[in-house]
Scaffold this motif. Sequence first.
Motif, short mmCIF file in Angstrom:
data_model
loop_
_atom_site.label_atom_id
_atom_site.label_comp_id
_atom_site.label_asym_id
_atom_site.label_seq_id
_atom_site.Cartn_x
_atom_site.Cartn_y
_atom_site.Cartn_z
N ASN A 163 -23.57 -33.70 100.43
CA ASN A 163 -23.83 -33.12 98.82
C ASN A 163 -24.64 -32.75 97.74
N VAL A 164 -25.99 -34.14 98.47
CA VAL A 164 -27.63 -32.83 97.43
C VAL A 164 -28.22 -31.76 98.55
N ALA A 165 -27.60 -31.76 99.80
CA ALA A 165 -27.92 -30.40 100.66
C ALA A 165 -27.23 -29.31 99.96
N MET A 166 -25.73 -29.07 100.06
CA MET A 166 -25.82 -28.35 99.54
C MET A 166 -25.65 -27.54 97.75
N ASP A 167 -26.29 -28.92 96.98
CA ASP A 167 -26.98 -28.92 95.53
C ASP A 167 -28.09 -28.37 95.95
N SER A 168 -28.87 -28.93 97.01
CA SER A 168 -30.75 -28.37 97.01
C SER A 168 -29.93 -26.70 97.66
N ALA A 169 -29.50 -26.44 98.32
CA ALA A 169 -29.23 -25.12 98.94
C ALA A 169 -29.00 -24.00 98.04
N ARG A 170 -28.05 -24.40 97.37
CA ARG A 170 -27.38 -23.54 95.99
C ARG A 170 -28.81 -23.32 94.95
N VAL A 171 -29.16 -24.37 94.98
CA VAL A 171 -30.56 -24.02 93.80
C VAL A 171 -31.50 -23.35 93.83
N HIS A 186 -18.58 -34.17 111.29
CA HIS A 186 -19.13 -35.59 110.43
C HIS A 186 -19.89 -34.90 109.47
N MET A 187 -19.92 -33.76 108.61
CA MET A 187 -20.81 -34.01 107.53
C MET A 187 -20.01 -34.92 106.49
N PRO A 188 -21.12 -35.48 105.69
CA PRO A 188 -20.52 -36.21 104.49
C PRO A 188 -19.98 -35.22 103.54
N ALA A 189 -20.86 -34.09 103.16
CA ALA A 189 -19.96 -33.16 101.93
C ALA A 189 -18.83 -33.32 101.95
N ARG A 190 -18.63 -32.92 100.44
CA ARG A 190 -16.99 -32.36 100.31
C ARG A 190 -17.31 -30.73 100.61
N GLU A 191 -16.25 -30.56 101.36
CA GLU A 191 -15.31 -29.42 102.03
C GLU A 191 -15.00 -28.18 100.25
N LYS A 192 -15.45 -29.13 99.36
CA LYS A 192 -15.14 -28.07 98.47
C LYS A 192 -17.03 -27.73 98.86
N LEU A 211 -19.56 -27.73 100.58
CA LEU A 211 -19.81 -26.88 101.41
C LEU A 211 -19.57 -24.50 101.32
N ASP A 212 -18.08 -25.00 101.04
CA ASP A 212 -17.14 -23.59 100.64
C ASP A 212 -18.08 -22.81 99.72
N GLU A 213 -18.41 -23.55 98.58
CA GLU A 213 -19.26 -23.09 97.21
C GLU A 213 -20.55 -22.34 97.71
N ALA A 214 -21.37 -23.25 98.06
CA ALA A 214 -22.42 -22.93 98.66
C ALA A 214 -22.98 -21.29 99.84
N ILE A 215 -21.29 -21.47 100.22
CA ILE A 215 -21.48 -21.10 101.52
C ILE A 215 -21.38 -19.53 100.65
N GLU A 216 -20.09 -19.80 99.59
CA GLU A 216 -20.01 -18.47 98.38
C GLU A 216 -20.94 -17.91 97.99
N ASP A 217 -22.12 -18.64 97.75
CA ASP A 217 -23.32 -18.19 97.59
C ASP A 217 -24.10 -17.50 97.73
N GLY A 218 -23.51 -17.48 99.37
CA GLY A 218 -24.77 -16.69 100.48
C GLY A 218 -25.67 -17.60 101.25
N VAL A 219 -25.30 -18.84 101.25
CA VAL A 219 -26.05 -19.74 102.05
C VAL A 219 -25.78 -19.80 103.37
N GLU A 220 -26.24 -19.77 104.89
CA GLU A 220 -26.23 -19.80 105.78
C GLU A 220 -25.97 -21.53 106.40
#
Length: 414
Positions: free
Chosen positions: A251-259, A278-284, A286-295
């Motif tokens: 989740n910290v990786a998702m936050d960092s990417a969106r930031v 096998h990813m520890p982040a919540r699906e939610k 990651l989906d929100e990061a992708i919505e923000d434009g993260v690849e």
Amino acid sequence: MKDVKEISNYCLNCKVKPCSIKGCPIQTQIPEFIAEVRNENYKKAYDILQSNNICSYICSLVCPQEEQCEGSCVRGIKGEPVNIGFLEKKVNEWAIENGYKYKIEKKENNGKKVGIIGSGPAGLACAAELLKEGYEVDIYEKDKIPGGILIYGIPDFRLSKDKIEIVINNLKDLGANFITNKELGKDFSLKQLLKKYDAVFLAIGATKSTTYSLSDDEITGVYKSDEFLKAYNENKFIENLGNVVVIGGGNVAMDSARVAVKMGAQNVKILYRRDRTHMPAREKELDEAIEDGVEFKELVRVVSANTQNGKIESVNCIRTEIKDGKAVDSENSEIYEEEANTVVFAIGLKPDKKLIQEQGIELDDCGYIKIDENGKTNLEKVFAGGDNTESKSTVCRALAAGKKGALGIIKSLK
């Protein structure tokens, strides 16, 4: 609140309560609060939540319910689990909208005083339990605003700061004394505090980021996730990020990417050595990061960086695969490049081993503070809990650790 009514009716009101006992780290009375929601008694539902957890609203927003309470819901065995997080959020929203406050009962001052180091969730929960029992509590925070990771580690688009401020103010009303800009090992020692307090609770969290070398040369543009997120949360945006690569899959990786996106990065990629399963982040998240434009690129390991005049131009990567649950380099994979000007490491945090050992506290083999079933360390009168005592802790688990530490302190001082 039609959706709330329908969801509350979906709950089976199980007598064994696996959602509470097995799923919730702090054992919130889940069927009980949902039953009150079903009866449209939102005051009682709110009282049940707050009596157990002063950070109930925060948990409804950031906790991985799908792994915890909802993950243990009986309804989820053959279908969809009860949306417990949604109901908890709605009850807390109702209280704010209607100006309803839970009155915390407090016993008379018992003459004992406890010092808490760290004002993250573990420290706040410990303080709440002690204050209720009549203890005087001082909470030390190294930064200028109390809240720890809730303030500096979770971005406002996931957790607005006013939610944390409510909790802080409730504790102040109970008598908590917050001492900010004071850091263990710099401004005071544990030995000094033990002369002043009947007990000390250590809740400094995991503060050391895990990284590895990308180049033999000295380079710029490499950040640790905690400093990267703190820069955003303090509104000190890092400029000219260019192409950003975030290493990690939590989740910290998702936050960092969106930031990074919100700080104006040209483009942002998350490179993770495991696959999505096998990813520890919540699906939610990651989906929100992708919505923000993260690849998102899975099964990729960053090996090193290519630089020019001390600045990153790209990173060298190798393909990986999952074997026996572990990510290993693919035998036939060749090194390839990914564009990058900035790299953010988000592959885990560990306690500050040097700082903790300097205070005379023993660590376990994994580098976490060693505690017993009551949260007590090897030192007399010193207790600990949260990210400094266990890996992969959540906000709710940290709150549970704080409550356990408080009960341990109460037991020892009686």
